[in-house]
Motif scaffolding. Structure first.
Motif, PDB file in Angstrom:
ATOM      1  N   ASP A 122       1.182  -0.587  -0.116  1.00  0.00           N
ATOM      2  CA  ASP A 122      -0.210  -0.098   0.134  1.00  0.00           C
ATOM      3  C   ASP A 122       0.889   1.499   0.196  1.00  0.00           C
ATOM      4  O   ASP A 122       0.287   2.224  -1.046  1.00  0.00           O
ATOM      5  CB  ASP A 122      -0.915   0.004   1.253  1.00  0.00           C
ATOM      6  CG  ASP A 122      -1.961  -1.185   1.054  1.00  0.00           C
ATOM      7  OD1 ASP A 122      -2.214  -1.766  -0.191  1.00  0.00           O
ATOM      8  OD2 ASP A 122      -2.630  -1.565   2.016  1.00  0.00           O
ATOM      9  N   ALA A 137      -7.062   0.553  -8.337  1.00  0.00           N
ATOM     10  CA  ALA A 137      -6.067  -0.748  -7.161  1.00  0.00           C
ATOM     11  C   ALA A 137      -7.836  -1.665  -7.789  1.00  0.00           C
ATOM     12  O   ALA A 137      -8.664  -1.210  -6.970  1.00  0.00           O
ATOM     13  CB  ALA A 137      -6.287  -0.619  -5.739  1.00  0.00           C
ATOM     14  N   ARG A 140      -7.797  -4.291  -3.087  1.00  0.00           N
ATOM     15  CA  ARG A 140      -7.596  -3.572  -1.928  1.00  0.00           C
ATOM     16  C   ARG A 140      -8.403  -2.314  -1.973  1.00  0.00           C
ATOM     17  O   ARG A 140      -9.055  -1.547  -2.531  1.00  0.00           O
ATOM     18  CB  ARG A 140      -6.116  -3.399  -2.033  1.00  0.00           C
ATOM     19  CG  ARG A 140      -5.274  -2.013  -2.666  1.00  0.00           C
ATOM     20  CD  ARG A 140      -4.094  -1.700  -2.517  1.00  0.00           C
ATOM     21  NE  ARG A 140      -3.584  -3.076  -3.825  1.00  0.00           N
ATOM     22  CZ  ARG A 140      -1.783  -3.598  -3.123  1.00  0.00           C
ATOM     23  NH1 ARG A 140      -1.315  -2.518  -2.106  1.00  0.00           N
ATOM     24  NH2 ARG A 140      -1.515  -4.275  -3.973  1.00  0.00           N
ATOM     25  N   ILE A 141      -8.669  -2.271  -0.511  1.00  0.00           N
ATOM     26  CA  ILE A 141      -9.162  -0.429  -0.661  1.00  0.00           C
ATOM     27  C   ILE A 141      -8.306   1.117  -0.027  1.00  0.00           C
ATOM     28  O   ILE A 141      -7.933   0.562   0.999  1.00  0.00           O
ATOM     29  CB  ILE A 141      -9.986  -0.729   1.198  1.00  0.00           C
ATOM     30  CG1 ILE A 141     -11.730  -1.207   0.135  1.00  0.00           C
ATOM     31  CG2 ILE A 141     -10.895   0.664   1.246  1.00  0.00           C
ATOM     32  CD1 ILE A 141     -12.098  -1.917   1.070  1.00  0.00           C
ATOM     33  N   CYS A 149     -10.638   2.327  -6.184  1.00  0.00           N
ATOM     34  CA  CYS A 149     -10.648   1.137  -5.898  1.00  0.00           C
ATOM     35  C   CYS A 149     -11.765   0.306  -6.493  1.00  0.00           C
ATOM     36  O   CYS A 149     -13.182   0.789  -6.673  1.00  0.00           O
ATOM     37  CB  CYS A 149     -10.628   0.879  -4.721  1.00  0.00           C
ATOM     38  SG  CYS A 149      -9.509   1.483  -3.839  1.00  0.00           S
ATOM     39  N   ALA A 306     -15.149   4.191  -4.299  1.00  0.00           N
ATOM     40  CA  ALA A 306     -14.581   2.840  -4.787  1.00  0.00           C
ATOM     41  C   ALA A 306     -16.756   2.371  -6.164  1.00  0.00           C
ATOM     42  O   ALA A 306     -17.343   2.999  -5.330  1.00  0.00           O
ATOM     43  CB  ALA A 306     -14.843   2.222  -3.151  1.00  0.00           C
TER      44      ALA A 306
END
Length: 330
Positions: A122, A137, A140-141, A149, A306
């Motif tokens: 990260d 990404a 992952r968050i 994300c 996200a």
């Protein structure tokens, strides 16, 4: 905005020719100047592009896709989706794995990156994003500017799968997990929640650990075979491990699903061939959307919320309509 040699020269208080001499390793520059120029290059995230002469007056329009390895088949669908969108927007695509990614995550090389590799930690992504480098990404968050994300909504799909197993009468479970990723944690949490809601006990020794590859599933199947009895069902965190476990069972004369049921997650081409009950992730669409969001942000959209992708359960032959009795092993 891409950092060019003139930007480095201005920051260092030297000429562009001096910066060029430093980057090309020429000896007509003092050591103090060389160190100052190289330090500024690192600070400004500048890396000399080997194609720089040809692209000197052009803006880089190249997307980087970084992923773990070439073992897992679903990557091919993701790459297909990424490439279709990237090329439709007149961008180029660069693909790399593991250690080489950091070098290319720079606007000197690429416009932005789609990241699907837990080996890249990260902090690397956050460091690159802080310098204005756009990232999508997929595993992952991270709540940070310049990182979007794109996540699989694992939990409800795994809940539906395990609930379906419970409704079919399965009461004795083993779980084969992968590496410690967000996907694995969500899938396992959904598995445990459904068992607890239905008052079905689950022992810690019934959790086996693999690495998402078929070989680790085969080894897990072998471990189950040396126990006193098999579970009624082995729930696997991905298809590759499920396929490996099925191979181990069949080599030992254990029938699937008559003696033990097996489920996976991903819906790879091999899963369909083997009749594996699984959860289908729309990987082509996942890649396409990742590239779409990335290029939109490269071109100024500034959308960092996200985005979750839905998955669906597919019932096939490896999970019977009715649970088998536990198979005693002698």
């Amino acid at each position: 905005m891409n950092v060019v040699i003139k930007d480095i020269a201005k920051a260092a208080g030297v000429s562009a020719a001096t910066v060029s001499n430093v980057l090309n390793g020429r000896k007509n520059v003092s050591e103090a100047t060389r160190e100052r120029v190289l330090a500024i290059c690192q600070e400004m995230d500048y890396q000399a592009n080997p194609y720089g002469r040809a692209l000197k007056n052009c803006e880089s329009k190249t997307i980087l896709f970084n992923f773990s390895d070439f073992d897992r088949q679903f990557y091919l669908k993701i790459i297909h989706g990424i490439s279709d969108y990237v090329y439709s927007r007149q961008y180029d695509l660069m693909i790399c794995t593991r250690g080489s990614c950091e070098r290319f995550m720079s606007k000197s090389f690429t416009s932005g990156c789609v990241m699907l590799d837990r080996q890249c930690d990260d902090q690397l992504l956050l460091r690159k994003a802080q310098k204005g480098y756009p990232i999508v990404a997929m595993d992952r968050i991270l709540d940070a500017p310049n990182i979007k994300c794109l996540l699989v909504n694992n939990y409800p799909a795994m809940r539906e799968l395990v609930k379906g197993l419970v409704e079919r009468g399965y009461r004795e479970y083993a779980f084969l997990g992968g590496q410690d990723t967000l996907d694995n944690r969500e899938r396992y949490q959904a598995f445990r929640d459904v068992l607890e809601e239905n008052h079905i006990p689950f022992r810690g020794e019934s959790y086996l650990t693999g690495d998402y590859r078929e070989k680790s599933g085969y080894q897990a199947g072998k471990l189950l075979l040396i126990g006193e009895s098999l579970p009624q069902v082995l729930v696997c965190a991905n298809d590759n491990m499920a396929i490996g476990a099925i191979r181990a069972f069949r080599e030992a004369g254990v029938r699937v699903p008559e003696d033990v049921a097996v489920t996976g997650f991903d819906d790879t081409p091999m899963a369909e061939m083997l009749g594996l009950s699984t959860v289908a992730i729309p990987n082509y669409e996942r890649g396409y959307l990742a590239a779409q969001h990335l290029i939109a942000n490269i071109e100024g959209a500034q959308s960092w919320d996200a985005f979750k992708i839905q998955a669906r359960v597919i019932w096939r032959a490896t999970a019977a309509e009715h649970a088998p009795k536990a198979k005693e092993l002698r």
